[in-house]
Design a protein around this motif. Structure first.
Motif, PDB file in Angstrom:
ATOM      1  N   LEU A 130      -1.178   2.330  -7.629  1.00  8.80           N
ATOM      2  CA  LEU A 130      -0.062   1.985  -8.018  1.00  8.80           C
ATOM      3  C   LEU A 130       1.118   3.256  -7.657  1.00  8.80           C
ATOM      4  N   LEU A 131       0.726   4.329  -7.795  1.00 12.36           N
ATOM      5  CA  LEU A 131       1.470   5.562  -7.586  1.00 12.36           C
ATOM      6  C   LEU A 131       1.452   5.456  -6.067  1.00 12.36           C
ATOM      7  N   LEU A 134       4.235   3.068  -4.777  1.00  9.86           N
ATOM      8  CA  LEU A 134       5.495   3.462  -5.261  1.00  9.86           C
ATOM      9  C   LEU A 134       5.900   4.405  -3.926  1.00  9.86           C
ATOM     10  N   LEU A 135       5.221   5.242  -3.847  1.00 10.91           N
ATOM     11  CA  LEU A 135       5.660   6.207  -2.757  1.00 10.91           C
ATOM     12  C   LEU A 135       5.684   5.779  -1.321  1.00 10.91           C
ATOM     13  N   LEU A 137       6.811   2.918  -0.639  1.00 13.52           N
ATOM     14  CA  LEU A 137       7.867   1.908  -0.598  1.00 13.52           C
ATOM     15  C   LEU A 137       9.221   3.051   0.146  1.00 13.52           C
ATOM     16  N   PHE A 138       9.190   3.994   0.128  1.00 22.90           N
ATOM     17  CA  PHE A 138      10.104   4.752   0.889  1.00 22.90           C
ATOM     18  C   PHE A 138      10.239   4.387   2.343  1.00 22.90           C
ATOM     19  N   LEU A 139       8.928   4.048   2.886  1.00 19.63           N
ATOM     20  CA  LEU A 139       8.463   3.765   4.169  1.00 19.63           C
ATOM     21  C   LEU A 139       8.638   2.515   4.770  1.00 19.63           C
ATOM     22  N   PHE A 140       8.063   1.408   3.836  1.00 22.53           N
ATOM     23  CA  PHE A 140       8.107   0.043   4.197  1.00 22.53           C
ATOM     24  C   PHE A 140       8.895  -0.752   3.188  1.00 22.53           C
ATOM     25  N   THR A 141       9.124  -1.870   3.888  1.00 19.72           N
ATOM     26  CA  THR A 141       9.865  -2.926   2.882  1.00 19.72           C
ATOM     27  C   THR A 141       8.790  -3.475   2.008  1.00 19.72           C
ATOM     28  N   THR A 144       2.826  -7.157   1.589  1.00 15.30           N
ATOM     29  CA  THR A 144       1.647  -7.042   1.820  1.00 15.30           C
ATOM     30  C   THR A 144       1.171  -5.718   2.173  1.00 15.30           C
ATOM     31  N   LEU A 145       1.923  -5.451   3.475  1.00 18.61           N
ATOM     32  CA  LEU A 145       1.600  -4.105   4.000  1.00 18.61           C
ATOM     33  C   LEU A 145       1.210  -2.905   3.355  1.00 18.61           C
ATOM     34  N   VAL A 222       4.347  -4.346  -8.113  1.00 16.52           N
ATOM     35  CA  VAL A 222       5.420  -3.514  -7.589  1.00 16.52           C
ATOM     36  C   VAL A 222       5.969  -4.409  -6.355  1.00 16.52           C
TER      37      VAL A 222
END
Lengths: 269, 261
Positions: A130-131, A134-135, A137-141, A144-145, A222
């Motif tokens: 999960l961490l 979270l991190l 999501l800076f790079l991806f929308t 699923t990916l 998330v």
């Protein structure tokens, strides 16, 4: 010494947990909490609601199929990414390759690669899925990916470390025979090391897949999609009979993966 | 040999096909990269070299870390209890009549399988919905999920224990529980302790993300710092978690080494 430390830790932890529980006024064992649990179970089963519960409606089951497929896909993608990463990097993290008899040349790059990959495995393993999600999501929308990547990154450390240990335990004779007959490092890797580590790595990866499918629902929390996202949605709208349905589908998926993985592991042997 | 090779190539093809199929579960058309996130990502990465080390924040971070440890430790005690009781039943080591044993083993195994199948965070969410927000819900969730795993592993080890010492004890007139306590248990205890320590490491990781269902601990501080865009603080917390996991890994290695030599 270790035992004493463990006992002290247990006592202190429980003191904190009970103190905090009192402060919040929940108090685990009470007539009131028993009533709450009873009520919650009735809600999950849909007792006392006028409409039929979601888990008895075929149309709701059909609606779950797509989400289940998405969750399954995410888990397979995660396992595949972790396996590919471990296969590519595990060799460099083996002591026998960095310092021992399998070291291809005197170049200091081999020990350096050892410390870098071992360090990367430790970090990737230490952070829970999960961490990572979270991190990422800076790079991806959200989708699923990043969910699969987060699961894959955590498992890369787990599987990679094992891959390195497999290389360290390899029977050296056939590889040294290749070495002596003049194989270059790349050929050594392709014909000596990778084929011998593959069966064990695959077996372990299939084991990890069983763990991954359980966590796949969690990265959905998330926003990674699949059953997890649906679970969060239904929980926040108090659609509890839908929650029951999702849990049933989730259990089917988990037990199904356990069966398939056991069957495939028999093929790997 | 040819049979072996062909079954492996079947496996390879199956796995590659599964991986190929899994790529279709990603929605590639909508664009997977979050372009607006790039400056934030660079800022985040740059902050790695300057974690926030002010006494005030360190105090908060260590308090959060302690909460996470407390969740994991308390959760593991529940898990060990569940695992020991159900695991012993599921191993079939205690029952002596065949019918009773069958009932015990099947019942205990089914229960353990169900406990284990559901992820600890899902359990936590369900417990919170039923009982309310309290650390005890997190502890119970960890205890239930990990109790299932520990119980299955315990049962497997107990059932696989060498039977020669057992038969000697039984021949000497030991009752089933005596044979269990003095014959079976000592043989498998080092393995069980070693596995429980590995699970403790997993429990710490699990407890670190309990914040996703609303409980406190390291994850709660991390999410707060992330929301305030205070990346230095995020790195401090990440480093603390990594240090904790490495320390526990080292500790369990030490214990394992001392038990086996």
């Amino acid at each position: 010494m270790s035992l004493a430390a463990a006992v002290i830790l247990v006592v202190l932890s429980w003191l904190w947990v009970i103190g905090e529980d009192r402060a919040r006024g929940v108090v685990l064992i009470s007539a009131q909490s028993a009533e709450h649990v009873g009520q919650f179970i009735e809600d999950l089963l849909g007792i006392g609601s006028p409409s039929p519960p979601a888990y008895l409606r075929p149309d709701r089951w059909a609606a779950m199929a797509g989400l289940a497929a998405e969750t399954l896909g995410m888990s397979v993608l995660a396992a595949g990414l972790a396996g590919a990463g471990a296969l590519a990097l595990g060799v460099f993290a083996a002591r026998t390759v960095a310092f021992g008899p399998l070291r291809p040349s005197r170049s200091p790059l081999w020990p350096m690669a050892f410390f870098v990959t071992r360090g990367a495995f430790i970090v990737s393993r230490a952070l829970p899925e999960l961490l990572w999600a979270l991190l990422l999501l800076f790079l991806f929308t959200p989708g699923t990916l990043p969910g699969a990547l987060a699961l894959g990154l955590h498992n890369l450390g787990v599987v990679g470390k094992l891959g390195a240990e497999v290389v360290e335990d390899l029977n050296l004779r056939p590889i040294q025979a290749l070495q002596r007959s003049g194989a270059r490092p790349g050929q050594l890797l392709a014909y000596g090391i990778v084929p011998s580590m593959l069966p064990q790595l695959l077996t372990y990866l299939l084991y990890r897949w069983e763990v991954i499918i359980r966590s796949t629902i969690v990265v959905g929390f998330v926003g990674a999609g699949g059953l997890g996202q649906e679970f969060r949605l239904r929980m926040s709208f108090f659609h509890y009979t839908d929650v029951t349905l999702i849990l049933l589908v989730y259990l089917l998926l988990v037990f199904g993966v356990d069966l398939v993985s056991a069957g495939l592991r028999r093929l790997a042997r | 040999m040819t049979g072996l090779r062909s079954s492996r190539s079947i496996l390879t093809i199956l796995l590659l096909a599964a991986f190929g199929w899994s790529l279709t579960s990603v929605d590639w058309r909508e664009g997977v990269l979050n372009v607006q996130g790039t400056p934030a990502l660079l800022e985040f990465l740059a902050a790695a070299v300057r974690p926030v080390l002010t006494p005030a924040f360190l105090g908060r971070a260590v308090a959060a870390l302690w909460q996470t440890v407390a969740y994991a430790v308390a959760g593991m005690t529940v898990a060990l209890l569940i695992g020991a009781v159900l695991g012993t039943l599921a191993s079939g080591a205690l029952a002596h009549r065949r019918v009773a044993r069958f009932g015990e083993v099947v019942g205990a195994r089914a229960t353990l399988g169900l406990l284990r199948a559901i992820h600890e965070l899902v359990w936590a969410w369900l417990f919170i919905a039923a009982l309310g927000l309290s650390p005890i819900t997190g502890v119970l969730a960890l205890g239930v999920a990990y109790g299932g795993i520990l119980g299955l592993i315990f049962a497997q080890h107990l059932a696989d224990a060498p039977t020669a010492p057992l038969r000697a004890l039984q021949a000497a007139g030991a009752r089933p529980w005596q044979a269990f306590l003095y014959g079976r248990l000592p043989l498998v205890l080092p393995d069980l302790v070693s596995y429980a320590l590995y699970r403790f490491e997993c429990a710490l990781r699990a407890a670190a993300v309990f914040s996703f269902v609303g409980l406190g601990g390291l994850g709660a501080e991390l999410q707060l710092s992330l929301r305030e865009l205070n990346y230095g603080e995020v790195w401090t917390l990440l480093f603390l978690l990594i240090a904790l996991i490495v320390a526990v890994d080292w500790w369990s290695g030490e214990v394992r080494r001392r038990m086996t030599t």
